[in-house]
Write a protein that holds these residues in place. Sequence first.
Motif, PDB file in Angstrom:
ATOM      1  N   GLU A  89      24.596  53.363  38.139  1.00  0.00           N
ATOM      2  CA  GLU A  89      25.818  52.928  38.652  1.00  0.00           C
ATOM      3  C   GLU A  89      26.366  51.529  37.558  1.00  0.00           C
ATOM      4  O   GLU A  89      25.503  51.291  36.637  1.00  0.00           O
ATOM      5  CB  GLU A  89      25.615  51.963  40.060  1.00  0.00           C
ATOM      6  N   GLY A  90      27.863  51.389  37.875  1.00  0.00           N
ATOM      7  CA  GLY A  90      28.064  50.391  37.046  1.00  0.00           C
ATOM      8  C   GLY A  90      28.019  48.934  37.332  1.00  0.00           C
ATOM      9  O   GLY A  90      27.449  48.955  38.798  1.00  0.00           O
ATOM     10  N   PRO A  91      27.958  47.913  36.496  1.00  0.00           N
ATOM     11  CA  PRO A  91      28.005  46.498  37.045  1.00  0.00           C
ATOM     12  C   PRO A  91      28.587  46.234  38.199  1.00  0.00           C
ATOM     13  O   PRO A  91      29.853  46.453  38.046  1.00  0.00           O
ATOM     14  CB  PRO A  91      28.081  45.729  35.865  1.00  0.00           C
TER      15      PRO A  91
ATOM     16  N   PHE B 101      30.579  43.109  40.203  1.00  0.00           N
ATOM     17  CA  PHE B 101      30.941  41.696  40.059  1.00  0.00           C
ATOM     18  C   PHE B 101      30.382  40.919  41.151  1.00  0.00           C
ATOM     19  O   PHE B 101      30.361  41.313  42.563  1.00  0.00           O
ATOM     20  CB  PHE B 101      32.380  41.530  39.949  1.00  0.00           C
TER      21      PHE B 101
ATOM     22  N   TYR C 295      26.996  39.518  37.336  1.00  0.00           N
ATOM     23  CA  TYR C 295      27.061  41.098  37.688  1.00  0.00           C
ATOM     24  C   TYR C 295      25.376  41.397  38.216  1.00  0.00           C
ATOM     25  O   TYR C 295      24.564  41.193  37.525  1.00  0.00           O
ATOM     26  CB  TYR C 295      27.345  41.911  36.697  1.00  0.00           C
TER      27      TYR C 295
ATOM     28  N   PHE D  40      22.970  40.846  35.255  1.00  0.00           N
ATOM     29  CA  PHE D  40      23.561  40.107  34.117  1.00  0.00           C
ATOM     30  C   PHE D  40      24.315  39.144  34.050  1.00  0.00           C
ATOM     31  O   PHE D  40      25.352  39.057  35.025  1.00  0.00           O
ATOM     32  CB  PHE D  40      24.525  41.461  33.464  1.00  0.00           C
TER      33      PHE D  40
ATOM     34  N   LYS E 287      23.429  44.997  38.782  1.00  0.00           N
ATOM     35  CA  LYS E 287      23.442  46.635  38.408  1.00  0.00           C
ATOM     36  C   LYS E 287      22.399  47.487  38.957  1.00  0.00           C
ATOM     37  O   LYS E 287      21.062  47.054  38.925  1.00  0.00           O
ATOM     38  CB  LYS E 287      23.346  46.864  36.941  1.00  0.00           C
TER      39      LYS E 287
END
Lengths: 114, 113
Positions: free
Chosen positions: A42-44, A46, A36, A89, A38
């Motif tokens: 913001e959100g991770p 994909f 991921y 991540f 990021k």
Amino acid sequence: DQQVKQNSPSLSVQEGRISILNCDYTNSMFDYFLWYKKYPAEGPTFLISISSIKDKNEDGRFTVFLNKSAKHLSLHIVPSQPGDSAVYFCAALRANFGNEKLTFGTGTRLTIIP
Amino acid sequence: AAGVIQSPRHLIKEKRETATLKCYPIPRHDTVYWYQQGPGQDPQFLISFYEKMQSDKGSIPDRFSAQQFSDYHSELNMSSLELGDSALYFCASSLTKGYYEQYFGPGTRLTVT
């Protein structure tokens, strides 16, 4: 107990070169792995995934390699672009056990230098 | 393409208050996950739902509860808030069981004062 580890907190790469991000895991029951990206606030997002039955998966500029015997995976980005600057991540789960919660690594901050 | 929606984006509460976080999954996704990310930490799994039933539970305090509704949206209820609950709360959805790619919302930043 950090079961998924990213030992490099940060990495700087020249634009156009290859970025290699590494991830190690300790739990041999993990059988599906994801990367991921990021950005702050913001959100991770994909990027790419790989099952333990494979050793490589490629999607455009992104390639993930898995070495099960070493419990190691890496994400290659080539060529690197300024928009790739973010925190990356790796994450793992136990698909064959029906356990789909993600266990994340600590992240690597990638900076692409123009 | 439609993404995961979380509301509110920011929330400030005092100690001992309650908070409710909402998550609307990607259309046709029936599986929802909640994660908590503390400052400088990686996201930690809290709880997940599949077809409106709880499917897995992580290190979620007893003060927290969650559910998934008939339209597949989910709510995380947090009571007796503590300073240590201050974190980013992410919701993610996946198409269904067996589809492992989870798509994350933008998160709710909870600050407890």
